[in-house]
Write a protein that holds these residues in place. Sequence first.
Motif, PDB file in Angstrom:
ATOM      1  N   GLU A  60     -16.146   6.077   5.020  1.00 26.70           N
ATOM      2  CA  GLU A  60     -15.388   5.562   6.160  1.00 26.70           C
ATOM      3  C   GLU A  60     -15.228   6.672   7.187  1.00 26.70           C
ATOM      4  OE1 GLU A  60     -11.221   4.730   5.622  1.00 26.70           O
ATOM      5  OE2 GLU A  60     -11.109   5.914   3.807  1.00 26.70           O
ATOM      6  N   ARG A 108       0.842  -1.200   0.000  1.00 27.24           N
ATOM      7  CA  ARG A 108       0.000   0.000   0.000  1.00 27.24           C
ATOM      8  C   ARG A 108       0.882   1.258   0.000  1.00 27.24           C
ATOM      9  NH1 ARG A 108      -4.454   0.244   4.584  1.00 27.24           N
ATOM     10  NH2 ARG A 108      -2.652   0.786   5.852  1.00 27.24           N
ATOM     11  N   THR A 136      -5.964  -0.769  11.962  1.00 26.18           N
ATOM     12  CA  THR A 136      -4.853  -1.235  12.799  1.00 26.18           C
ATOM     13  C   THR A 136      -4.943  -0.600  14.186  1.00 26.18           C
ATOM     14  OG1 THR A 136      -3.478  -1.532  10.870  1.00 26.18           O
ATOM     15  CG2 THR A 136      -2.337  -1.282  12.973  1.00 26.18           C
ATOM     16  N   LYS A 181      -2.706   6.373   1.560  1.00 23.62           N
ATOM     17  CA  LYS A 181      -2.478   6.833   2.938  1.00 23.62           C
ATOM     18  C   LYS A 181      -1.554   8.051   2.920  1.00 23.62           C
ATOM     19  CE  LYS A 181      -2.188   4.583   7.419  1.00 23.62           C
ATOM     20  NZ  LYS A 181      -3.431   5.152   7.944  1.00 23.62           N
ATOM     21  N   SER A 229      -8.312  -0.880   3.743  1.00 23.40           N
ATOM     22  CA  SER A 229      -7.816  -1.264   5.068  1.00 23.40           C
ATOM     23  C   SER A 229      -7.378  -2.728   5.089  1.00 23.40           C
ATOM     24  CB  SER A 229      -8.945  -1.035   6.078  1.00 23.40           C
ATOM     25  OG  SER A 229      -8.806  -1.859   7.209  1.00 23.40           O
ATOM     26  N   VAL A 230      -6.193  -2.967   5.651  1.00 27.62           N
ATOM     27  CA  VAL A 230      -5.704  -4.341   5.801  1.00 27.62           C
ATOM     28  C   VAL A 230      -6.599  -5.079   6.807  1.00 27.62           C
ATOM     29  CG1 VAL A 230      -3.722  -5.761   6.474  1.00 27.62           C
ATOM     30  CG2 VAL A 230      -3.348  -3.563   5.304  1.00 27.62           C
ATOM     31  N   THR A 231      -7.006  -4.367   7.861  1.00 29.74           N
ATOM     32  CA  THR A 231      -7.866  -4.983   8.882  1.00 29.74           C
ATOM     33  C   THR A 231      -9.207  -5.373   8.273  1.00 29.74           C
ATOM     34  OG1 THR A 231      -6.847  -3.414  10.402  1.00 29.74           O
ATOM     35  CG2 THR A 231      -8.722  -4.671  11.248  1.00 29.74           C
ATOM     36  N   GLY A 237     -12.381   9.007   9.796  1.00 35.62           N
ATOM     37  CA  GLY A 237     -11.092   9.662   9.591  1.00 35.62           C
ATOM     38  C   GLY A 237      -9.917   8.697   9.679  1.00 35.62           C
ATOM     39  N   GLY A 238     -10.067   7.634  10.488  1.00 38.47           N
ATOM     40  CA  GLY A 238      -8.932   6.733  10.686  1.00 38.47           C
ATOM     41  C   GLY A 238      -9.284   5.266  10.673  1.00 38.47           C
ATOM     42  N   TYR A 292      -5.303  13.396   6.173  1.00 40.57           N
ATOM     43  CA  TYR A 292      -5.509  13.527   7.622  1.00 40.57           C
ATOM     44  C   TYR A 292      -5.535  15.008   8.010  1.00 40.57           C
ATOM     45  CZ  TYR A 292      -4.930   8.606   7.208  1.00 40.57           C
ATOM     46  OH  TYR A 292      -5.118   7.310   6.813  1.00 40.57           O
TER      47      TYR A 292
HETATM   48  N1  PLP Z   1      -9.119   4.205   6.863  1.00 38.29           N
HETATM   49  C1  PLP Z   1      -8.314   5.200   7.226  1.00 38.29           C
HETATM   50  C2  PLP Z   1      -8.646   6.570   6.766  1.00 38.29           C
HETATM   51  C3  PLP Z   1      -7.188   4.938   8.021  1.00 38.29           C
HETATM   52  O1  PLP Z   1      -6.376   5.920   8.404  1.00 38.29           O
HETATM   53  C4  PLP Z   1      -6.925   3.619   8.438  1.00 38.29           C
HETATM   54  C5  PLP Z   1      -5.742   3.305   9.235  1.00 38.29           C
HETATM   55  O2  PLP Z   1      -4.755   2.848   8.750  1.00 38.29           O
HETATM   56  C6  PLP Z   1      -7.797   2.614   8.034  1.00 38.29           C
HETATM   57  C7  PLP Z   1      -8.881   2.936   7.257  1.00 38.29           C
HETATM   58  C8  PLP Z   1      -7.565   1.209   8.436  1.00 38.29           C
HETATM   59  O3  PLP Z   1      -6.556   0.614   7.649  1.00 38.29           O
HETATM   60  P1  PLP Z   1      -5.704  -0.565   8.205  1.00 38.29           P
HETATM   61  O4  PLP Z   1      -6.648  -1.630   8.601  1.00 38.29           O
HETATM   62  O5  PLP Z   1      -4.856  -0.980   7.045  1.00 38.29           O
HETATM   63  O6  PLP Z   1      -4.921  -0.048   9.336  1.00 38.29           O
END
Ligand code: PLP
Length: 341
Positions: free
Chosen positions: A220, A82, A285, A184, A246-248, A222-223, A189
């Motif tokens: 989604e 990513r 994450t 990212k 998102s990886v999660t 902000g994070g 942000y």
């Molecule tokens: N969406 C945003 C805007 C994020 O900042 C994050 C954090 O990394 C995620 C989703 C979740 O992504 P991940 O599961 O890869 O951490």
Amino acid sequence: MEKKNIDWSKLGFAYTKTDYRWQSTWDNGEWSEGGLLEDPEFHLLESACVFHYSQSCFEGLKAYTTEDGRIVTFRPDQNGLRMIDSAKRLEIPPFPLEKFLQSIDEVVRANAAWVPPYGTGASLYIRPVLFGSGPQIGVAPAPSYTYRVFVMPVGSYFKEGPKPIRICVSDYDRAAPHGTGAIKAGLNYAMSLFPTQEAHRNGYAENMYLDPQTRTYVEETGGANILFVDADNNLIVPKSQSILPSVTRRSLVYVGQHYLGLNVIERQVRLDEVKNFKECCLCGTAAVLAPVGLIHTHEGDIALPSGMDQMGEICGKLRQTLTDIQACKIEAPEGWIRTIC
Ligand code: PLP
Ligand code: COI
């Protein structure tokens, strides 16, 4: 190796200066060998491109102590890939995947004393950053770049811990149509700081952003990405070009399908159908899986049937299975766990 004297179970999500960081720089067309450093500071020119034109991207992943005492990372290759996508979109020379994995291995191993022990609920957060560090005054990519990765022990991202949070639909957008929402980039942000503080001032933990073009569909926060469970226990995954992959979320979709036998539906989700859903959660994450109990909209509050006291049943199973995989309590799909030491 002796662990640091920290009350691991009391950690929140904040910066701690640990012993080592890892850095490589790009100059004259190539990345330097790179290696560990002790100095946590940067010494940069006032004209560094990152300060003016926000030419920067970052990643977030975690290292865990497993039940049998190993230190492992979770799908670091996905973060490395990513970051390559983010770099390409920002005209940054991509940091090679093999070097990315090496940097993570080395910085985690060097800071092993900071990795929270098994069973504390805490983990080691790993933050790689990649930015234009060379001088640039005309609007153009920087002539040189810095890649750095540093780490810190963390606990829960939200002060509510695993308890349900309240979020609100934002009047602002975090990403433009055909913009940078799917990478990212630090600039995404920066855009979210004002609306996030507004949400906090109004008593909400996060914002739910809508699609920037029509403001009809859920994107989604902000994070973190957002997931829903519908009345038939289907896992509903919002789909959009401007959501961060998102990886999660991708891992939870796999867990839902292959470990829990859930039906997963990835589609556009209209805000006006959210009131029909049984459960909602944020995933990422930092957030892990954070249940949502209430969503504030201009049309009134949506109180999820799972309530404000505990996580919904499906979200609970998803979170437990994912965290058990990360702690190697149950077998992970091939390639998800990378043993560091
Ligand atoms: N969406 C945003 C805007 C994020 O900042 C994050 C954090 O990394 C995620 C989703 C979740 O992504 P991940 O599961 O890869 O951490
Ligand atoms: C992460 O989950 O790693 C992120 O980068 C999200 C950020 C809001 C902390």
